[in-house]
Design a protein around this motif. Sequence first.
Motif, PDB file in Angstrom:
ATOM      1  N   VAL A   1       0.688  -1.216   0.050  1.00  0.00           N
ATOM      2  CA  VAL A   1       0.167  -0.105  -0.157  1.00  0.00           C
ATOM      3  C   VAL A   1       1.037   1.293  -0.073  1.00  0.00           C
ATOM      4  N   CYS A   2       0.673   2.172  -0.853  1.00  0.00           N
ATOM      5  CA  CYS A   2       1.309   3.363  -0.883  1.00  0.00           C
ATOM      6  C   CYS A   2       0.835   4.449   0.120  1.00  0.00           C
ATOM      7  N   MET A   3       1.740   4.860   0.902  1.00  0.00           N
ATOM      8  CA  MET A   3       1.336   5.688   2.057  1.00  0.00           C
ATOM      9  C   MET A   3       2.203   7.029   1.694  1.00  0.00           C
ATOM     10  N   GLY A   4       2.576   7.259   0.663  1.00  0.00           N
ATOM     11  CA  GLY A   4       3.186   8.569   0.200  1.00  0.00           C
ATOM     12  C   GLY A   4       2.127   9.639   0.395  1.00  0.00           C
ATOM     13  N   THR A   5       2.566  10.772   0.325  1.00  0.00           N
ATOM     14  CA  THR A   5       1.769  11.982   0.618  1.00  0.00           C
ATOM     15  C   THR A   5       0.372  11.932  -0.219  1.00  0.00           C
ATOM     16  N   ALA A   6       0.526  12.043  -1.575  1.00  0.00           N
ATOM     17  CA  ALA A   6      -0.624  12.043  -2.285  1.00  0.00           C
ATOM     18  C   ALA A   6      -1.629  10.991  -2.030  1.00  0.00           C
ATOM     19  N   CYS A   7      -1.105   9.668  -1.814  1.00  0.00           N
ATOM     20  CA  CYS A   7      -1.911   8.458  -1.562  1.00  0.00           C
ATOM     21  C   CYS A   7      -2.596   8.707  -0.090  1.00  0.00           C
ATOM     22  N   HIS A   8      -1.816   9.396   0.792  1.00  0.00           N
ATOM     23  CA  HIS A   8      -2.120   9.579   1.988  1.00  0.00           C
ATOM     24  C   HIS A   8      -3.349  10.354   2.092  1.00  0.00           C
TER      25      HIS A   8
ATOM     26  N   ILE B   1      -2.688   8.403 -10.124  1.00  0.00           N
ATOM     27  CA  ILE B   1      -3.859   7.843  -9.912  1.00  0.00           C
ATOM     28  C   ILE B   1      -3.955   7.296  -8.293  1.00  0.00           C
ATOM     29  N   ALA B   2      -3.657   8.231  -7.521  1.00  0.00           N
ATOM     30  CA  ALA B   2      -3.808   7.815  -6.123  1.00  0.00           C
ATOM     31  C   ALA B   2      -5.087   7.652  -5.761  1.00  0.00           C
ATOM     32  N   PRO B   3      -5.459   7.064  -4.606  1.00  0.00           N
ATOM     33  CA  PRO B   3      -4.401   6.059  -3.791  1.00  0.00           C
ATOM     34  C   PRO B   3      -4.152   4.707  -4.538  1.00  0.00           C
TER      35      PRO B   3
ATOM     36  N   CYS C   1       5.441   6.423  -1.780  1.00  0.00           N
ATOM     37  CA  CYS C   1       5.240   6.901  -3.357  1.00  0.00           C
ATOM     38  C   CYS C   1       5.885   5.820  -4.290  1.00  0.00           C
ATOM     39  N   PHE C   2       5.019   5.297  -5.295  1.00  0.00           N
ATOM     40  CA  PHE C   2       5.535   4.679  -6.265  1.00  0.00           C
ATOM     41  C   PHE C   2       5.649   5.296  -7.422  1.00  0.00           C
TER      42      PHE C   2
ATOM     43  N   ASP D   1       1.894  -5.239  -9.945  1.00  0.00           N
ATOM     44  CA  ASP D   1       1.013  -4.609 -10.839  1.00  0.00           C
ATOM     45  C   ASP D   1       0.439  -3.425 -10.037  1.00  0.00           C
ATOM     46  N   LEU D   2       0.302  -2.513 -10.540  1.00  0.00           N
ATOM     47  CA  LEU D   2      -0.303  -1.196  -9.877  1.00  0.00           C
ATOM     48  C   LEU D   2      -1.848  -1.230 -10.026  1.00  0.00           C
ATOM     49  N   TYR D   3      -2.402  -0.855  -8.932  1.00  0.00           N
ATOM     50  CA  TYR D   3      -3.948  -0.504  -9.012  1.00  0.00           C
ATOM     51  C   TYR D   3      -4.260   0.769  -8.718  1.00  0.00           C
ATOM     52  N   GLY D   4      -4.653   1.752  -9.638  1.00  0.00           N
ATOM     53  CA  GLY D   4      -4.983   3.232  -9.119  1.00  0.00           C
ATOM     54  C   GLY D   4      -6.505   3.156  -8.756  1.00  0.00           C
ATOM     55  N   TYR D   5      -6.761   4.664  -8.302  1.00  0.00           N
ATOM     56  CA  TYR D   5      -7.872   4.866  -7.737  1.00  0.00           C
ATOM     57  C   TYR D   5      -8.603   4.087  -6.898  1.00  0.00           C
ATOM     58  N   THR D   6      -8.015   3.162  -6.066  1.00  0.00           N
ATOM     59  CA  THR D   6      -8.652   2.100  -5.106  1.00  0.00           C
ATOM     60  C   THR D   6      -9.620   2.815  -4.207  1.00  0.00           C
TER      61      THR D   6
END
Lengths: 162, 282
Positions: free
Chosen positions: A75-82, A131-133, A125-126, A140-145
Amino acid sequence: MDEKTLDEIISRYDSPSGRLLGILEEIQTSEGYIPRDVLEMLSVKLDVRLSQLYSLVTFYSFFSLKPIGEHVVTVCMGTACHVRGAAEILTTLEKLLGIERGTTQDGKYSVTTKDNKFTLEIARCFGACSIAPVIDIDGDLYGYTTPERLPEILEDYGWREP
Amino acid sequence: MTYGEVGRRDQPEKPITILINGKKCMAREGEIVLSVALREGVAIPHLCYEASLEPYGGCRLCMVEATDHGRTSMTTACSLRATEGLEVCTDTPEVVKYRNVLFELYLAEAPKSETIKEMAARYGVTKTSFLKKIDIEDALGGKCVLCGLCVRVCTEIMGAGAINFINRGPYTVVNTPYFEANTDCLGCGACANVCPTHAIQIEDRNGERVLHSWGGIKIPLKRCSSCGKYYTPEALAVSVQNTLMPPIRSDLAGFCPACRAKKCADMEIRAHMKTEGEGNHV
Ligand code: SF4
Ligand code: FES
Ligand code: FES
């Protein structure tokens, strides 16, 4: 990993400089983690102190000292995703996979399910902030989750509602 | 010749003059500026410098402003080599500012260290605005500043390599692999001796040396075969005996240094008396 396999890996690296990471990488990839007995064997075979190998293994997040699951969910916990709700994604995943939050002694978040199917990790951050989060499963990346979409995504990896 | 020359023996020794805070100081060409300063009584705070080891520049506390051929830069005095006409300043406003931030960081990194508190206070820093690192299970009791001296001494000087850095970033610590007793340890205690903050706990009790901070390693101590006192860890005795060329004579090898000296003197005197005795017969 048996001694023969380890010898085979070592034999592919003839130059003594820079071979440590290569060898460790092969062990990690084939075993899914760095087993202690293999690390100890490697230390004897290469005449490199165990403390040095352990230092390398704990420095790079690529290596794991514990077995990891068949599928790795990060799980990305970077700023944007956060900002876009990564915390909620993480708690939902924990709930779905039935695991409790835990950090290892190196401060790394990495928990594996009891059946060894999934390992949940977090990252910063990936580079896919638009496309966060974002979550990553086995590369494999999954965006807009959204929490709602997660079960469906996990099902592709063999997850079933308990 | 001091320890500082280890590894620099190939350098010709040319006496030169450098300026430290405006004071003329004699130095050998290529000598470490921190060592010149300390000899001249100029205080520069430092944590990771040890004359017998290769320059490291890890703690950054010995930062000074250096001007060489008209070019000024900030650099660490423990890795800076003396060249003719070099000018060094240890307390420019920029150096002071830099140092104060470092002291604040060290106060947070090793909140239990009296050494750090005293050192920082000497430079007027008594508080830190950073989050203090508190870990009640820390094997080094909240005193380690990660200067790396113990690791370097253990590896570079003793050749044991029993301890190393573990993890990275804010989770970095120094310890043995898996935080357990490690058979690479000789029990020499050099790590505890060199540690600037006295973070490493070692104890000699009941005929063994216990390295509390390093996973509780236990190394049996060796008794002197003459006076019976414990005088060195067994593993260290074996390693020294294997390294020395030629090794200590077998009839002296089991003696503590004091008894060995006595025995040598004794043998000398006997040999002397014997020759004199022989002389009388002639
Ligand atoms: S234990 Fe002491 S010598 Fe070792 S890194 Fe920490 S402060 Fe430095
Ligand atoms: S912050 Fe999540 S991809 Fe950048
Ligand atoms: S003493 Fe110079 S950087 Fe530590």
